[in-house]
Design a protein around this motif. Sequence first.
Motif, PDB file in Angstrom:
ATOM      1  N   PHE A 294      -3.397  11.681  59.449  1.00  0.00           N
ATOM      2  CA  PHE A 294      -1.927  11.661  59.527  1.00  0.00           C
ATOM      3  C   PHE A 294      -1.344  12.989  60.002  1.00  0.00           C
ATOM      4  N   LEU A 295      -2.181  13.975  60.276  1.00  0.00           N
ATOM      5  CA  LEU A 295      -1.681  15.273  60.725  1.00  0.00           C
ATOM      6  C   LEU A 295      -1.384  15.241  62.222  1.00  0.00           C
ATOM      7  N   PRO A 296      -0.399  16.016  62.682  1.00  0.00           N
ATOM      8  CA  PRO A 296      -0.129  16.104  64.127  1.00  0.00           C
ATOM      9  C   PRO A 296      -1.360  16.597  64.874  1.00  0.00           C
ATOM     10  N   ASP A 297      -1.541  16.114  66.093  1.00  0.00           N
ATOM     11  CA  ASP A 297      -2.752  16.421  66.853  1.00  0.00           C
ATOM     12  C   ASP A 297      -3.004  17.921  66.968  1.00  0.00           C
ATOM     13  N   ASP A 298      -1.961  18.690  67.298  1.00  0.00           N
ATOM     14  CA  ASP A 298      -2.144  20.124  67.523  1.00  0.00           C
ATOM     15  C   ASP A 298      -2.294  20.906  66.224  1.00  0.00           C
ATOM     16  N   SER A 299      -2.243  20.201  65.086  1.00  0.00           N
ATOM     17  CA  SER A 299      -2.346  20.880  63.796  1.00  0.00           C
ATOM     18  C   SER A 299      -3.651  20.557  63.078  1.00  0.00           C
ATOM     19  N   LEU A 300      -4.584  19.916  63.763  1.00  0.00           N
ATOM     20  CA  LEU A 300      -5.803  19.457  63.096  1.00  0.00           C
ATOM     21  C   LEU A 300      -7.056  20.023  63.756  1.00  0.00           C
TER      22      LEU A 300
END
Length: 557
Positions: A294-300
């Motif tokens: 569920f995390l944003p792509d650029d934050s994982l």
Amino acid sequence: MDDFMAAAGPEPDGDLAFIPLGGTGEIGMNLNVYRCDGRLLAIDCGIGFGGPENPEVEVMVPDPVWLAERRDRLVGLVITHAHEDHVGAVAYLWPQLRCPIFASPFVAAVLRRKLGEAGLAGEAKVTTIPLGGRVSLPPFDLEFLRVAHSVPEAQAVAIRTRHGLVLHTGDWKLDPEPLVGLPTDEDAFARLGEEGVLAMVCDSTNALVEGHSGSEAEVRRNLAAIIRRLKGRVAVTCFATNVARVESIARAGKAAGRQVALFGRSLRNAEAAARECGYLRDIEPFVSEEEAGFLPDDSLLIICTGSQGEPRSALAKIGADTHPSIALGEGDTVIFSSRMIPGNERGILRLQDDLARRGCQVMTADDHMVHVSGHPARDELKRLYALVKPRYAVPVHGEWRHLSEHAALARTLGATPILVEDGDVLRLSPANRPEVVEGVPTGRLAVDNGRLLPLQGGVLAARKRMLFNGVVIASLAVDAAGRVLGEPKVSAPGLFDTADLEPAQLAGEVARAVTDLPQAIRREDDALREATRAVLRKAVGRRLRKRPTVEVHLLRV
């Protein structure tokens, strides 16, 4: 005493010998035995992979039959470090050995989890040996020496006996900045050299590689620079027990503003063992697999298992788009922060191709500085020989070309090399040149859903035949006189499609052939099955030029 040893003669009671039972002439499945004055000491007990030569097998272990038959003489099993090719077979083979186990704190933490999963936690005794510690297992006096490797707390073992001192290096390298743990204790090796080393049994994995293996610190700097500039989801795969690498990836993720998740059971087990031993202290708890999706792509940033293309690993499921919690695709990046273990190339390349097909950018050590080996290159070998000054060199841990090159190098460095193969009994003596005096039985067993099966046994031989030649199954009903009732049914998965006409044609041939058999054969079940099997085998052979496995189900009404 078994027939083999009876033929070879009684075992000497007053000698010192090195006996490799696995891992010599190949990479993986390390199982080494030292014999002194009739007592036995085992060092390491690891797994290997089936590879293209054994496609019917995923995981293999050394056959411990010779050692198990002598377990009353086995004083202990020492594990040098926590890599699977040195510790992975313990839970499978300990029930046959039933001996005390000795290991460093991190290895012990990893091993207790493995033994617990196998239901052996209450039976197998694991004694924790501090780094640089000593233990007496008469007639062996063991001193552990700290070495750098791509896993915490790897140790070499100095084995003192009344016949002389043998140094078993295990896996090692010279890394001035290993990041987790201290560098190799060169002073301790120099002290052994002054004491006098009869023989050094030494890692050969990188004997063909010039220069130095490189430092873990350099990988940390490069991973941080690479991950900082990437967009989309980023996944990095590495060996689970490479705690320094896991820490480097986690730090790189945090520096890039990403949250870090672990994917894969072996990684979670290694993390738990590492934290138990005081490592990863500055690393925040990892995000769960469920939350990561569920995390944003650029934050994982994902750290996942699967660097060797293992079909049930987290990364393999991601590549096949069957993972329940995460998906990767266009704009995402997967970094293989590992090397290819020989035998795994096909699986790794297939996985990388699956990821590329999904739109992922795939980065490997071939084109980016994202991995360094945990094994010594030639300059490091030269340095160790200069410190230890062994009289004899016994290359191990590598394919035959690595052992041969290591032997040639050792000779230029003043040591007399001795090449051995699995099963050789190498007698070591301060008075005479070491020689192979006998052989003991060795082999490989396949791990098959908890079972241990002989690699050349009936089950796996049949599986291999079915893999390459297919299987034909016939069902027919006959009356008491052997007359065919109704129409036989024939299926041949892997040979014919369900829509093909050949299975029905084969069924007709079976019915006609049974009808033409002598009455005595038709009345006897075993004879009738074997005659039907022969008919099918010949019929398929004429059509496909194959010799499939044939099974006949006979119902007598």
